[in-house]
Design a protein around this motif. Structure first.
Motif, mmCIF file in Angstrom:
data_model
loop_
_atom_site.group_PDB
_atom_site.id
_atom_site.type_symbol
_atom_site.label_atom_id
_atom_site.label_comp_id
_atom_site.label_asym_id
_atom_site.label_seq_id
_atom_site.Cartn_x
_atom_site.Cartn_y
_atom_site.Cartn_z
ATOM 1 N N HIS A 59 40.584 29.825 40.939
ATOM 2 C CA HIS A 59 39.732 28.307 39.576
ATOM 3 C C HIS A 59 38.006 29.070 40.543
ATOM 4 O O HIS A 59 37.154 28.664 39.777
ATOM 5 C CB HIS A 59 40.082 27.434 40.942
ATOM 6 N N LEU A 60 38.069 30.134 41.766
ATOM 7 C CA LEU A 60 37.018 30.612 42.126
ATOM 8 C C LEU A 60 36.426 31.833 41.614
ATOM 9 O O LEU A 60 35.533 32.123 41.327
ATOM 10 C CB LEU A 60 37.197 29.610 43.787
ATOM 11 N N TYR A 61 37.510 32.445 41.658
ATOM 12 C CA TYR A 61 36.976 34.204 41.578
ATOM 13 C C TYR A 61 37.890 34.870 40.614
ATOM 14 O O TYR A 61 37.321 36.047 40.549
ATOM 15 C CB TYR A 61 37.714 34.854 42.558
ATOM 16 N N ALA A 62 38.213 34.673 39.784
ATOM 17 C CA ALA A 62 39.234 34.904 38.581
ATOM 18 C C ALA A 62 37.502 35.331 37.584
ATOM 19 O O ALA A 62 36.632 34.584 36.893
ATOM 20 C CB ALA A 62 39.910 34.448 37.994
ATOM 21 N N GLU A 63 37.689 36.195 37.196
ATOM 22 C CA GLU A 63 36.322 36.659 36.085
ATOM 23 C C GLU A 63 36.898 36.079 34.732
ATOM 24 O O GLU A 63 36.096 35.550 34.137
ATOM 25 C CB GLU A 63 36.311 38.182 35.682
ATOM 26 N N GLY A 74 42.875 29.694 45.206
ATOM 27 C CA GLY A 74 41.199 30.044 45.378
ATOM 28 C C GLY A 74 40.763 30.762 43.947
ATOM 29 O O GLY A 74 40.420 30.165 43.758
ATOM 30 N N HIS A 75 41.899 32.411 43.743
ATOM 31 C CA HIS A 75 41.192 32.994 43.194
ATOM 32 C C HIS A 75 40.937 32.512 41.691
ATOM 33 O O HIS A 75 39.699 32.858 41.717
ATOM 34 C CB HIS A 75 42.938 33.822 43.129
ATOM 35 N N LYS A 114 38.490 32.867 33.142
ATOM 36 C CA LYS A 114 39.009 31.604 33.671
ATOM 37 C C LYS A 114 40.176 31.107 32.289
ATOM 38 O O LYS A 114 39.989 30.459 31.368
ATOM 39 C CB LYS A 114 37.873 30.305 33.886
#
Length: 168
Positions: free
Chosen positions: A119-123, A116-117, A125
């Motif tokens: 794929h969705l939240y990391a500034e 999740g981190h 990619k």
């Protein structure tokens, strides 16, 4: 009375489910993660890891001083033992439940969190991290799917702390 230190996150939900299922008296103590409450000296005295959940049991089974427990798996086991519920007492049943609980703590939870981190939240990619944790998420879901194809619940025929750990 149990003081339950939590926030709206999967690890907190596991313990909330257990407390409700056991019918134990508890009082939620909200930890504001966005404000950094988990890093305060007072909270670190309860949970040196600075994460949720944690509990302080003011009425432990031995009648002694309050008992503080941190880490979701440890809290679930403590509450199961205190209440005499959701953890088999026979050797084989207890071993199965503990294996699946530790599997959740060591594989399912961390893998899905990292997936999740990245794929969705990391500034930034990072394709390698995204793909690696995506593959691992599929693998652990496959492990769970195969197990639930053979058993009604994750650790066997009965609903246990292992199911509560895996659900959120």
């Amino acid at each position: 009375m149990i003081h339950f230190y939590t926030a709206p996150a999967p690890n907190g939900w596991k313990v909330a489910i257990m407390l409700e299922e056991c019918g134990l008296a508890y009082e939620p103590r909200w930890v504001n993660l966005a404000a950094g409450d988990q890093h305060s000296e007072d909270y670190l005295a309860i949970n040196p890891n600075g994460r949720i959940p944690a509990i302080t049991d003011h009425a432990p089974a031995d009648g002694g001083e309050p008992v503080t427990v941190f880490e979701s798996g440890a809290v679930l086991l403590y509450l199961a033992e205190k209440s005499g519920q959701f953890l088999p007492t026979d050797l084989r049943g207890m071993s199965r439940v503990r294996q699946w609980l530790f599997w959740q703590v060591g594989h399912l939870g961390p893998t899905l969190g990292q997936h999740g981190h990245f794929h969705l939240y990391a500034e930034e990619k990072l394709p390698y991290a995204i793909e690696r944790f995506h593959r691992e998420a599929l693998r652990v879901y496959g492990v769970m799917d195969r197990q639930l194809g053979q058993e009604e619940y994750i650790a066997g025929p009965d609903y246990t702390v292992a199911d509560m750990a895996c659900f959120p």
